[in-house]
Design a protein around this motif. Structure first.
Motif, PDB file in Angstrom:
ATOM      1  N   ASN A   1       0.619  -1.206   0.141  1.00  0.00           N
ATOM      2  CA  ASN A   1      -0.045  -0.023  -0.282  1.00  0.00           C
ATOM      3  C   ASN A   1       0.661   1.388   0.208  1.00  0.00           C
ATOM      4  O   ASN A   1       1.804   0.945  -0.094  1.00  0.00           O
ATOM      5  CB  ASN A   1      -1.424   0.302   1.494  1.00  0.00           C
ATOM      6  CG  ASN A   1      -0.079   0.360   2.538  1.00  0.00           C
ATOM      7  OD1 ASN A   1       0.936   0.431   2.335  1.00  0.00           O
ATOM      8  ND2 ASN A   1      -0.906  -0.516   3.530  1.00  0.00           N
TER       9      ASN A   1
ATOM     10  N   GLU B   1       3.694  -1.419   2.968  1.00  0.00           N
ATOM     11  CA  GLU B   1       3.675  -2.630   3.693  1.00  0.00           C
ATOM     12  C   GLU B   1       2.902  -2.870   2.903  1.00  0.00           C
ATOM     13  O   GLU B   1       2.002  -3.146   2.301  1.00  0.00           O
ATOM     14  CB  GLU B   1       2.119  -1.965   4.471  1.00  0.00           C
ATOM     15  CG  GLU B   1       2.692  -1.421   6.292  1.00  0.00           C
ATOM     16  CD  GLU B   1       1.962  -0.445   6.948  1.00  0.00           C
ATOM     17  OE1 GLU B   1       1.322   0.379   7.891  1.00  0.00           O
ATOM     18  OE2 GLU B   1       0.392  -0.585   6.520  1.00  0.00           O
TER      19      GLU B   1
ATOM     20  N   GLU C   1      -6.074   4.780   4.854  1.00  0.00           N
ATOM     21  CA  GLU C   1      -4.890   4.213   5.288  1.00  0.00           C
ATOM     22  C   GLU C   1      -4.563   3.430   4.158  1.00  0.00           C
ATOM     23  O   GLU C   1      -3.152   3.702   3.572  1.00  0.00           O
ATOM     24  CB  GLU C   1      -4.664   3.449   6.235  1.00  0.00           C
ATOM     25  CG  GLU C   1      -2.809   3.004   6.824  1.00  0.00           C
ATOM     26  CD  GLU C   1      -2.421   1.572   7.372  1.00  0.00           C
ATOM     27  OE1 GLU C   1      -3.561   1.520   8.190  1.00  0.00           O
ATOM     28  OE2 GLU C   1      -2.038   1.216   7.502  1.00  0.00           O
ATOM     29  N   GLU C   2      -5.317   2.940   3.293  1.00  0.00           N
ATOM     30  CA  GLU C   2      -5.046   2.002   2.122  1.00  0.00           C
ATOM     31  C   GLU C   2      -5.155   2.773   0.760  1.00  0.00           C
ATOM     32  O   GLU C   2      -4.990   1.251  -0.300  1.00  0.00           O
ATOM     33  CB  GLU C   2      -6.282   0.555   2.528  1.00  0.00           C
ATOM     34  CG  GLU C   2      -5.494  -0.200   3.646  1.00  0.00           C
ATOM     35  CD  GLU C   2      -4.318  -0.369   4.167  1.00  0.00           C
ATOM     36  OE1 GLU C   2      -4.302  -0.559   5.326  1.00  0.00           O
ATOM     37  OE2 GLU C   2      -3.722  -0.849   3.351  1.00  0.00           O
TER      38      GLU C   2
ATOM     39  N   SER D   1      -3.164  -5.177  11.442  1.00  0.00           N
ATOM     40  CA  SER D   1      -3.574  -6.180  10.362  1.00  0.00           C
ATOM     41  C   SER D   1      -2.374  -7.314  10.551  1.00  0.00           C
ATOM     42  O   SER D   1      -2.773  -8.582  10.348  1.00  0.00           O
ATOM     43  CB  SER D   1      -2.425  -5.383   9.247  1.00  0.00           C
ATOM     44  OG  SER D   1      -3.511  -4.307   8.663  1.00  0.00           O
TER      45      SER D   1
ATOM     46  N   ARG E   1       0.444   6.875  11.751  1.00  0.00           N
ATOM     47  CA  ARG E   1      -0.444   8.344  11.021  1.00  0.00           C
ATOM     48  C   ARG E   1      -0.772   8.849  11.566  1.00  0.00           C
ATOM     49  O   ARG E   1      -1.847   8.322  12.262  1.00  0.00           O
ATOM     50  CB  ARG E   1      -0.931   7.754  10.019  1.00  0.00           C
ATOM     51  CG  ARG E   1      -0.216   6.450   8.745  1.00  0.00           C
ATOM     52  CD  ARG E   1       0.456   5.250   9.034  1.00  0.00           C
ATOM     53  NE  ARG E   1       0.163   4.852   9.557  1.00  0.00           N
ATOM     54  CZ  ARG E   1       0.088   3.631   9.177  1.00  0.00           C
ATOM     55  NH1 ARG E   1       0.819   3.036   8.244  1.00  0.00           N
ATOM     56  NH2 ARG E   1      -0.371   2.044   9.946  1.00  0.00           N
TER      57      ARG E   1
HETATM   58 MN    MN Z   1      -0.892  -0.820   7.785  1.00  0.00          MN
END
Ligand code: MN
Ligand code: AHG
Ligand code: MN
Ligand code: MN
Length: 337
Positions: free
Chosen positions: A59, A63, A92-93, A119, A278
């Motif tokens: 991503n 990660e 985030e993704e 995750s 983040r």
């Molecule tokens: Mn992550």
């Protein structure tokens, strides 16, 4: 026996009593809560649902994405884009913001989320969560397309924040700026039922959470802060401390909200701007919840909610929880006078 109020009843009463809850924001919270039920259901299937493991792609964070990172992200996008309550979303993704398709009406809220927090714990059966933050689109965005800059508001402007935790129970913890409330998923009827709140986190619990393997990234001040606590009752503080680290910030924050303690993920002292967590969809929502529950949240020195964001995925050091412990970290960070 009077039943515990559901999330819907809580939100309607907040709207009536506090008049803080426009119908659109109530719809947004209920929609996110419903999406979290679906995410929790997918996670609970585990290997039986073919949802474990990684996708072999990275991503924007660099990660390797888990299947559930993407599944949860899609569920949140699909649930929220048609309701007419949002102007745009960020995750985030996703590298860039997600605009509401023109075929749907647009609202005045911006929704940011970490679809699966922790995750790395998914494939080993430990608690993970979903974190979300709600902002209002700035007035200057009226009549034009939302941009990434419209999201870059300090955390103090959040109108709501919360997380779902998928663990022994499926929980939803939420603040609308008038206290922190916990709901537990009643699987028999599929309703979120209030089980705690307004939450005030206990102060004085000598329990810290830090990833000790990151020792090389700490400033001498942080190292001293940790070493003094590891030294226990024979050390300079004369007190025994306990340590917990789950690898899922949602689980660490929930423990701190319920029994106190402090969480630290300091920025990497070796390189300016290098940090793990983040700001926009991890530190800001958690900081709002912790402050609403009587705790404190800083980047080790500055109040998180006062930080002016400069980019959507910017990272920040994070120290949150017990007020005295957060203050003690700020003291060790002070350059020696
Ligand atoms: Mn992550
Ligand atoms: P995410 O799974 O959303 O990428 O976030 C994981 C974060 C946070 O939940 C946790 O506290 C921290 O990463 C754990 O970091 P380490 O693996 O370095 O301990
Ligand atoms: Mn996360
Ligand atoms: Mn995540």
């Amino acid at each position: 026996m009077t039943q515990r109020p559901t999330l819907t009843r809580f939100l309607i009463e907040q709207q009536r009593q506090e008049n803080i809850l426009p119908a659109e924001l109530r719809l947004l919270i209920e929609t996110v809560a419903r999406a979290c039920k679906t995410i929790g259901h997918a996670i609970s299937k585990g290997a039986l649902g073919e949802v474990l493991g990684s996708l072999g792609q990275e991503n924007v964070q660099g990660e390797v994405q888990k299947k559930l990172d993407v599944i949860a992200n899609e569920l949140l996008l699909d649930a929220n884009e048609w309701g007419g309550h949002l102007a745009a979303m960020a995750s985030e993704e996703m590298e860039t913001i997600h605009l509401i398709p023109n075929r749907y009406p647009k609202g005045e809220y911006l929704l940011l989320f970490d679809p699966i927090d922790g995750s790395s714990n998914i494939d080993v059966g430990l608690s993970v969560g979903t974190i979300f933050s709600v902002l209002k689109a700035p007035p200057q965005a009226e009549g034009r397309e939302i941009t990434e800059e419209d999201f870059l508001q300090p955390g103090v402007t959040q109108v709501a924040a919360g997380y779902a935790m998928y663990g022994p129970q499926t929980l939803l913890v939420l603040t609308l700026g008038t206290g922190v409330y916990e709901f537990t998923l009643d699987r028999e009827v599929g309703a979120w039922r209030m089980t705690d709140g307004p939450l005030q986190m206990p102060q004085g619990n000598r329990e810290f959470a830090i990833n000790m393997a990151r020792r090389c990234q700490w400033t001498p001040g942080i190292a001293r802060y940790v070493e003094e606590r590891i030294a226990g009752s024979d050390g300079p503080l004369g007190e025994d401390y306990n340590m917990r680290w789950t690898g899922s910030m949602v689980a660490d924050v929930h423990r701190i909200l319920k029994r106190g303690g402090v969480f630290l993920y300091p920025a990497d002292a070796r390189k300016a701007g290098k940090a793990r967590l983040r700001l926009m969809y991890e530190a800001n929502p958690m900081a709002m919840l912790i402050e609403q529950a009587g705790g404190a949240a800083t980047d080790a020195q500055t109040r998180i909610l006062d930080l002016q964001p400069t980019s959507l995925h910017q990272r920040v050091g994070l120290v949150l929880g017990d007020r005295a412990e957060v203050a003690a970290v700020a003291e060790v960070m002070e350059p020696c006078a």
